[in-house]
Design an enzyme around this catalytic site. Sequence first.
Site, PDB file in Angstrom:
ATOM      1  N   GLN A   9       0.819  -1.203   0.000  1.00 21.33           N
ATOM      2  CA  GLN A   9       0.000   0.000   0.000  1.00 21.33           C
ATOM      3  C   GLN A   9       0.860   1.263   0.000  1.00 21.33           C
ATOM      4  O   GLN A   9       1.880   1.325   0.685  1.00 21.33           O
ATOM      5  CB  GLN A   9      -0.914  -0.007   1.228  1.00 21.33           C
ATOM      6  CG  GLN A   9      -2.090   0.942   1.133  1.00 21.33           C
ATOM      7  CD  GLN A   9      -3.214   0.552   2.085  1.00 21.33           C
ATOM      8  OE1 GLN A   9      -3.303  -0.599   2.503  1.00 21.33           O
ATOM      9  NE2 GLN A   9      -4.073   1.489   2.412  1.00 21.33           N
ATOM     10  N   SER A  87       4.145  -6.456   2.703  1.00 17.53           N
ATOM     11  CA  SER A  87       2.795  -6.379   3.262  1.00 17.53           C
ATOM     12  C   SER A  87       1.770  -6.911   2.254  1.00 17.53           C
ATOM     13  O   SER A  87       1.783  -8.096   1.928  1.00 17.53           O
ATOM     14  CB  SER A  87       2.494  -4.935   3.685  1.00 17.53           C
ATOM     15  OG  SER A  87       1.306  -4.850   4.435  1.00 17.53           O
ATOM     16  N   LEU A  88       0.893  -6.067   1.743  1.00 19.84           N
ATOM     17  CA  LEU A  88      -0.076  -6.464   0.721  1.00 19.84           C
ATOM     18  C   LEU A  88       0.598  -7.206  -0.430  1.00 19.84           C
ATOM     19  O   LEU A  88       0.041  -8.154  -1.002  1.00 19.84           O
ATOM     20  CB  LEU A  88      -0.786  -5.211   0.190  1.00 19.84           C
ATOM     21  CG  LEU A  88      -1.535  -5.334  -1.130  1.00 19.84           C
ATOM     22  CD1 LEU A  88      -2.775  -6.179  -0.955  1.00 19.84           C
ATOM     23  CD2 LEU A  88      -1.895  -3.957  -1.674  1.00 19.84           C
ATOM     24  N   ARG A 112      -9.212  -8.730   3.099  1.00 20.65           N
ATOM     25  CA  ARG A 112      -8.189  -8.103   3.932  1.00 20.65           C
ATOM     26  C   ARG A 112      -8.446  -6.600   4.067  1.00 20.65           C
ATOM     27  O   ARG A 112      -8.385  -6.045   5.169  1.00 20.65           O
ATOM     28  CB  ARG A 112      -6.813  -8.358   3.304  1.00 20.65           C
ATOM     29  CG  ARG A 112      -5.611  -7.781   4.053  1.00 20.65           C
ATOM     30  CD  ARG A 112      -4.347  -8.104   3.258  1.00 20.65           C
ATOM     31  NE  ARG A 112      -3.121  -7.800   3.985  1.00 20.65           N
ATOM     32  CZ  ARG A 112      -2.470  -6.654   3.917  1.00 20.65           C
ATOM     33  NH1 ARG A 112      -2.939  -5.670   3.169  1.00 20.65           N
ATOM     34  NH2 ARG A 112      -1.350  -6.480   4.606  1.00 20.65           N
ATOM     35  N   HIS A 194      -0.151  -3.829  11.081  1.00 22.08           N
ATOM     36  CA  HIS A 194       0.939  -4.681  11.590  1.00 22.08           C
ATOM     37  C   HIS A 194       1.233  -4.418  13.072  1.00 22.08           C
ATOM     38  O   HIS A 194       2.380  -4.340  13.493  1.00 22.08           O
ATOM     39  CB  HIS A 194       2.194  -4.502  10.734  1.00 22.08           C
ATOM     40  CG  HIS A 194       1.970  -4.837   9.288  1.00 22.08           C
ATOM     41  ND1 HIS A 194       1.776  -6.122   8.849  1.00 22.08           N
ATOM     42  CD2 HIS A 194       1.857  -4.042   8.190  1.00 22.08           C
ATOM     43  CE1 HIS A 194       1.559  -6.112   7.550  1.00 22.08           C
ATOM     44  NE2 HIS A 194       1.608  -4.863   7.128  1.00 22.08           N
ATOM     45  N   GLN A 243       0.421 -12.217   9.501  1.00 20.51           N
ATOM     46  CA  GLN A 243       0.956 -10.993   8.914  1.00 20.51           C
ATOM     47  C   GLN A 243       0.278  -9.708   9.380  1.00 20.51           C
ATOM     48  O   GLN A 243       0.937  -8.686   9.585  1.00 20.51           O
ATOM     49  CB  GLN A 243       0.881 -11.080   7.381  1.00 20.51           C
ATOM     50  CG  GLN A 243       1.692 -10.014   6.663  1.00 20.51           C
ATOM     51  CD  GLN A 243       1.036  -9.573   5.366  1.00 20.51           C
ATOM     52  OE1 GLN A 243      -0.035  -8.997   5.364  1.00 20.51           O
ATOM     53  NE2 GLN A 243       1.702  -9.859   4.259  1.00 20.51           N
TER      54      GLN A 243
END
Length: 293
Positions: A9, A87-88, A112, A194, A243
């Site tokens: 992101q 991440s993503l 998500r 996170h 995650q």
Amino acid sequence: MKAYIFPGQGAQFSGMGKELYENEEAKAMFEKANEIIGFRISDIMFSGTDEELKETKVTQPAIFLHSVIQAKALGADFKPDMVAGHSLGEFSALVAASALSFEDGLKLVIARANAMQKACELQPSTMAAILGLADDVVERICGEIDEVVVAANYNCPGQIVISGSIAGVDLACQKLTEAGAKRALKLNVGGAFHSPLMEPARAELQDAIEKVDIAAPICPIYQNVDPRPNTDPKKIKENLITQLTGAVKWTQTIERMIADGAMEFVEVGPGNVLQGLVRKVSREVQTSSATSV
């Protein structure tokens, strides 16, 4: 050895993916995504405003689509020895490496995004970039604060993003600046990604992840919470579930990929932020190697 890396992101921009739409297979993938999502996300990607692209329901699927379709467009040239995603981007990496189907990957990214948005609305929270301090100093100071605040993204040496409650991040920024941080910059994000505050999202996404089929990828994937080569579908699922509340160990991921033989890093998706981080990690690795000789 060649490593392919996929952004997360923040990499979005108006016009992203437009050039890919000229390809018939890519066009079919965009149209399939529009059908699954329930609105024409391709139109927003190609000509939407920055504000439209910042909407959570748009941002994450848009970056995923750009990344996965670009990897597909590489055709026979896409020959990864290893993959990783920030991440993503981990979802993009799994689809590109044939561990997840395109449709299942997109549905998980949508789930998500929605779960994270709901978690953000439950408690005001934020993140901040900390520049110029060692990882252990940031971890120690965050651990001494009586509020939720943790090291969330280990982006490269000297650059960590912290995440937590607004009060926790504000106090941590103050203490980290006093400890010698060059900058402590709060980020324009909707929540504490996170961090433990994403637990409601993790619990919601876990059910969706457990229901999808994940196959062994065509090459090892280095995941955010466990930056080691992995091809075991069961372990991949466990890491995906962890995650949302676990840290993105990007520095450690790139260090391990280099140690495992990565000579070239190819960023697939919008932007080139990850290439900059890779260069900084690589320089640190080279400096450490030279010092130890």
